[in-house]
Structures are given as structure tokens and as C-alpha cells.
Motif scaffolding. Sequence first.
Motif, PDB file in Angstrom:
ATOM      1  N   SER A  96      34.104  38.359  34.740  1.00  0.00           N
ATOM      2  CA  SER A  96      34.039  37.970  36.107  1.00  0.00           C
ATOM      3  C   SER A  96      36.181  37.812  36.294  1.00  0.00           C
ATOM      4  O   SER A  96      36.331  37.611  37.492  1.00  0.00           O
ATOM      5  CB  SER A  96      33.493  36.697  36.068  1.00  0.00           C
ATOM      6  N   VAL A  97      36.987  37.891  35.220  1.00  0.00           N
ATOM      7  CA  VAL A  97      38.210  37.699  34.807  1.00  0.00           C
ATOM      8  C   VAL A  97      38.659  39.118  36.028  1.00  0.00           C
ATOM      9  O   VAL A  97      39.969  39.248  36.667  1.00  0.00           O
ATOM     10  CB  VAL A  97      38.468  37.620  33.673  1.00  0.00           C
ATOM     11  N   ASN A  98      37.543  40.354  35.188  1.00  0.00           N
ATOM     12  CA  ASN A  98      37.995  41.341  35.741  1.00  0.00           C
ATOM     13  C   ASN A  98      37.640  41.518  37.631  1.00  0.00           C
ATOM     14  O   ASN A  98      38.672  42.444  37.988  1.00  0.00           O
ATOM     15  CB  ASN A  98      37.822  42.786  34.979  1.00  0.00           C
ATOM     16  N   GLU A  99      37.157  41.686  37.532  1.00  0.00           N
ATOM     17  CA  GLU A  99      36.685  41.442  39.447  1.00  0.00           C
ATOM     18  C   GLU A  99      37.906  40.292  40.415  1.00  0.00           C
ATOM     19  O   GLU A  99      38.197  40.626  40.982  1.00  0.00           O
ATOM     20  CB  GLU A  99      35.349  41.050  39.074  1.00  0.00           C
ATOM     21  N   ASP A 100      37.972  39.286  39.685  1.00  0.00           N
ATOM     22  CA  ASP A 100      38.915  38.438  40.897  1.00  0.00           C
ATOM     23  C   ASP A 100      40.368  38.595  40.480  1.00  0.00           C
ATOM     24  O   ASP A 100      41.387  39.348  41.618  1.00  0.00           O
ATOM     25  CB  ASP A 100      39.122  36.573  39.641  1.00  0.00           C
ATOM     26  N   GLU A 101      40.822  39.489  39.469  1.00  0.00           N
ATOM     27  CA  GLU A 101      41.982  40.491  39.257  1.00  0.00           C
ATOM     28  C   GLU A 101      42.033  41.518  40.726  1.00  0.00           C
ATOM     29  O   GLU A 101      42.996  41.615  41.073  1.00  0.00           O
ATOM     30  CB  GLU A 101      42.193  40.617  38.020  1.00  0.00           C
ATOM     31  N   ARG A 102      41.164  41.943  40.527  1.00  0.00           N
ATOM     32  CA  ARG A 102      40.813  43.539  41.454  1.00  0.00           C
ATOM     33  C   ARG A 102      40.971  43.290  42.864  1.00  0.00           C
ATOM     34  O   ARG A 102      41.535  43.867  43.468  1.00  0.00           O
ATOM     35  CB  ARG A 102      39.964  44.329  41.515  1.00  0.00           C
ATOM     36  N   LYS A 103      40.532  41.599  42.731  1.00  0.00           N
ATOM     37  CA  LYS A 103      40.164  41.618  44.578  1.00  0.00           C
ATOM     38  C   LYS A 103      41.508  40.418  44.860  1.00  0.00           C
ATOM     39  O   LYS A 103      42.144  41.631  46.100  1.00  0.00           O
ATOM     40  CB  LYS A 103      39.242  40.184  44.500  1.00  0.00           C
ATOM     41  N   ASP A 104      42.102  40.221  43.524  1.00  0.00           N
ATOM     42  CA  ASP A 104      43.741  39.915  44.416  1.00  0.00           C
ATOM     43  C   ASP A 104      44.689  41.017  44.437  1.00  0.00           C
ATOM     44  O   ASP A 104      45.301  40.877  45.072  1.00  0.00           O
ATOM     45  CB  ASP A 104      44.746  38.649  43.094  1.00  0.00           C
ATOM     46  N   GLN A 105      43.915  42.244  43.630  1.00  0.00           N
ATOM     47  CA  GLN A 105      45.305  43.457  43.888  1.00  0.00           C
ATOM     48  C   GLN A 105      44.913  43.954  45.403  1.00  0.00           C
ATOM     49  O   GLN A 105      45.669  44.289  45.633  1.00  0.00           O
ATOM     50  CB  GLN A 105      44.478  44.244  43.103  1.00  0.00           C
ATOM     51  N   GLU A 106      42.936  44.032  45.416  1.00  0.00           N
ATOM     52  CA  GLU A 106      43.542  44.462  46.819  1.00  0.00           C
ATOM     53  C   GLU A 106      43.998  43.935  47.952  1.00  0.00           C
ATOM     54  O   GLU A 106      44.274  44.235  49.357  1.00  0.00           O
ATOM     55  CB  GLU A 106      41.592  44.156  47.117  1.00  0.00           C
ATOM     56  N   VAL A 107      43.881  42.449  47.830  1.00  0.00           N
ATOM     57  CA  VAL A 107      44.007  41.465  49.131  1.00  0.00           C
ATOM     58  C   VAL A 107      45.857  41.938  49.216  1.00  0.00           C
ATOM     59  O   VAL A 107      46.675  41.801  49.938  1.00  0.00           O
ATOM     60  CB  VAL A 107      44.728  39.593  48.551  1.00  0.00           C
ATOM     61  N   LYS A 108      46.932  42.045  47.787  1.00  0.00           N
ATOM     62  CA  LYS A 108      48.558  42.279  47.733  1.00  0.00           C
ATOM     63  C   LYS A 108      48.158  43.902  49.090  1.00  0.00           C
ATOM     64  O   LYS A 108      49.313  43.402  49.433  1.00  0.00           O
ATOM     65  CB  LYS A 108      48.856  41.865  46.535  1.00  0.00           C
TER      66      LYS A 108
ATOM     67  N   PHE B 255      37.341  28.471  46.383  1.00  0.00           N
ATOM     68  CA  PHE B 255      37.596  28.580  45.298  1.00  0.00           C
ATOM     69  C   PHE B 255      38.627  29.822  46.364  1.00  0.00           C
ATOM     70  O   PHE B 255      39.771  29.907  45.487  1.00  0.00           O
ATOM     71  CB  PHE B 255      37.280  28.474  43.910  1.00  0.00           C
ATOM     72  N   ARG B 256      38.311  30.972  46.044  1.00  0.00           N
ATOM     73  CA  ARG B 256      38.510  32.734  46.435  1.00  0.00           C
ATOM     74  C   ARG B 256      39.025  32.321  47.630  1.00  0.00           C
ATOM     75  O   ARG B 256      39.920  33.167  47.954  1.00  0.00           O
ATOM     76  CB  ARG B 256      37.885  33.409  46.256  1.00  0.00           C
ATOM     77  N   LEU B 257      38.868  31.905  48.847  1.00  0.00           N
ATOM     78  CA  LEU B 257      39.464  31.310  49.882  1.00  0.00           C
ATOM     79  C   LEU B 257      40.950  30.784  49.487  1.00  0.00           C
ATOM     80  O   LEU B 257      41.957  31.835  50.025  1.00  0.00           O
ATOM     81  CB  LEU B 257      38.770  30.812  50.962  1.00  0.00           C
ATOM     82  N   VAL B 258      40.614  29.810  48.703  1.00  0.00           N
ATOM     83  CA  VAL B 258      42.257  29.320  48.503  1.00  0.00           C
ATOM     84  C   VAL B 258      43.429  29.782  47.553  1.00  0.00           C
ATOM     85  O   VAL B 258      44.369  30.425  48.034  1.00  0.00           O
ATOM     86  CB  VAL B 258      42.459  27.608  47.540  1.00  0.00           C
ATOM     87  N   LYS B 259      42.557  31.274  46.760  1.00  0.00           N
ATOM     88  CA  LYS B 259      43.293  31.871  46.111  1.00  0.00           C
ATOM     89  C   LYS B 259      43.583  32.932  47.104  1.00  0.00           C
ATOM     90  O   LYS B 259      45.057  33.285  46.775  1.00  0.00           O
ATOM     91  CB  LYS B 259      42.413  32.792  45.041  1.00  0.00           C
ATOM     92  N   GLU B 260      43.266  33.584  47.684  1.00  0.00           N
ATOM     93  CA  GLU B 260      43.382  34.465  48.601  1.00  0.00           C
ATOM     94  C   GLU B 260      44.624  34.127  49.249  1.00  0.00           C
ATOM     95  O   GLU B 260      45.367  34.997  50.330  1.00  0.00           O
ATOM     96  CB  GLU B 260      42.275  35.290  49.358  1.00  0.00           C
ATOM     97  N   MET B 261      44.209  32.761  50.132  1.00  0.00           N
ATOM     98  CA  MET B 261      45.267  32.322  51.039  1.00  0.00           C
ATOM     99  C   MET B 261      46.688  32.390  50.635  1.00  0.00           C
ATOM    100  O   MET B 261      47.855  32.260  51.419  1.00  0.00           O
ATOM    101  CB  MET B 261      44.293  31.246  51.722  1.00  0.00           C
ATOM    102  N   ASP B 262      46.624  31.668  49.655  1.00  0.00           N
ATOM    103  CA  ASP B 262      47.673  30.934  48.319  1.00  0.00           C
ATOM    104  C   ASP B 262      49.101  33.085  48.060  1.00  0.00           C
ATOM    105  O   ASP B 262      50.093  32.729  48.140  1.00  0.00           O
ATOM    106  CB  ASP B 262      47.880  30.923  47.129  1.00  0.00           C
ATOM    107  N   ILE B 263      47.934  33.812  48.052  1.00  0.00           N
ATOM    108  CA  ILE B 263      48.532  35.048  47.575  1.00  0.00           C
ATOM    109  C   ILE B 263      48.925  35.228  49.444  1.00  0.00           C
ATOM    110  O   ILE B 263      50.663  36.178  49.374  1.00  0.00           O
ATOM    111  CB  ILE B 263      47.619  35.809  47.358  1.00  0.00           C
ATOM    112  N   ALA B 264      48.701  35.435  50.618  1.00  0.00           N
ATOM    113  CA  ALA B 264      48.777  35.247  51.433  1.00  0.00           C
ATOM    114  C   ALA B 264      50.342  35.071  51.977  1.00  0.00           C
ATOM    115  O   ALA B 264      51.343  35.457  52.763  1.00  0.00           O
ATOM    116  CB  ALA B 264      47.732  35.362  52.811  1.00  0.00           C
TER     117      ALA B 264
END
Length: 162
Positions: free
Chosen positions: A84-96, A131-140
Motif C-alpha cells: 500500500s505504501v508503494n501504491e500510494d507513492e506510485r499514485k503520488d508520482q503519477e499526479v506529479k 484521504f486520497r483526494l486530499v492528498k492529491e489536491m495537496d500535491i496539485a
Amino acid sequence: MLMDNKGVSGGAPDKSSAFLGVKEKITNEKRDEFAEFADSREDLKPKIEMPAELIDNDNSVEVDGEMQAQGQPTVAPPPVQIDSVNEDERKDQEVKAQLEQIKVTRDAESLPKDYEKAVKDIISRNRKDPFRLVKEMDIARWDLLNKAFDRKLGDGLNGRGA
């Protein structure tokens, strides 16, 4: 107007009055009776396990290279969620990566259409995972603040903007 300081109980407790509802003095005899009662009830005793260092070797067995007491349950380490940690990091990298491709003008007064579309995609993709929405919106948000105003997370009031 005079006020008394006797309070609810009618004054300071003396030997004849009840204090906090206790009408008799607790003696050593009563403490001994309670200790006998507490010792007689097994369900009131705390469950204490002996540390492995204090257990005799006669009563212990070797399990996976470690000494464990017989009858004592072996404690498994808590599961680590590496996937799950690797999956979250992968999703963060995709958004970035998606947001890095979008150009934002310096001191932009409104969102560029491409950036607006990317934010709408983030919202629609994570509609059921707040949770994921807030995290990705924070990246944006921090990506936009960096591009438009040269602000970085943690720079406080010392940004290099304007």
C-alpha cells in the motif's frame, strides 16, 4: 450579607459525622478482609506474563531461534503494508508527472484550462476516497503555488515570490 463556610456537609468532618458518605473508619482489619476477598477471586487478578529473561530454561522451548515459554503465545510482529505504501507513492508520482507537464504563467490570476481539467480529473477519480483526494489536491496546490508564485512547502513567509 454574611455567608457561612460550612458548605454542603455542614462543616468540617468530626468523629461523629459522616464524611463523603463513609460512616465508619476503615481499619487494618477491614483492609485484611478486602485483601482476602481479592485473593480469593481469580477473575479480579491481573494477567501478567513473565518476561522471557526471567523464565527458567527448563520451562522454555526454542521457537525460530528464540526462547519462548511453554504455554505462552508467541507474539507475531504487526503486518507491514509495503504494497500500500508503494501504491500510494506510485499514485503520488503519477499526479506529479501529470501536473509537471502543465505550464502555468508567473503570477497567474486564474487556473489555466489544462490545470483546471487535471484538478477535475483528480476530484472525479477520488470521489469515494477522501484521504486520497486530499492528498492529491495537496500535491496539485503546492505544484501550482511553486509554478505561479515560487512558493515551496515549508518556506513560511520567506518565499522567493514577487
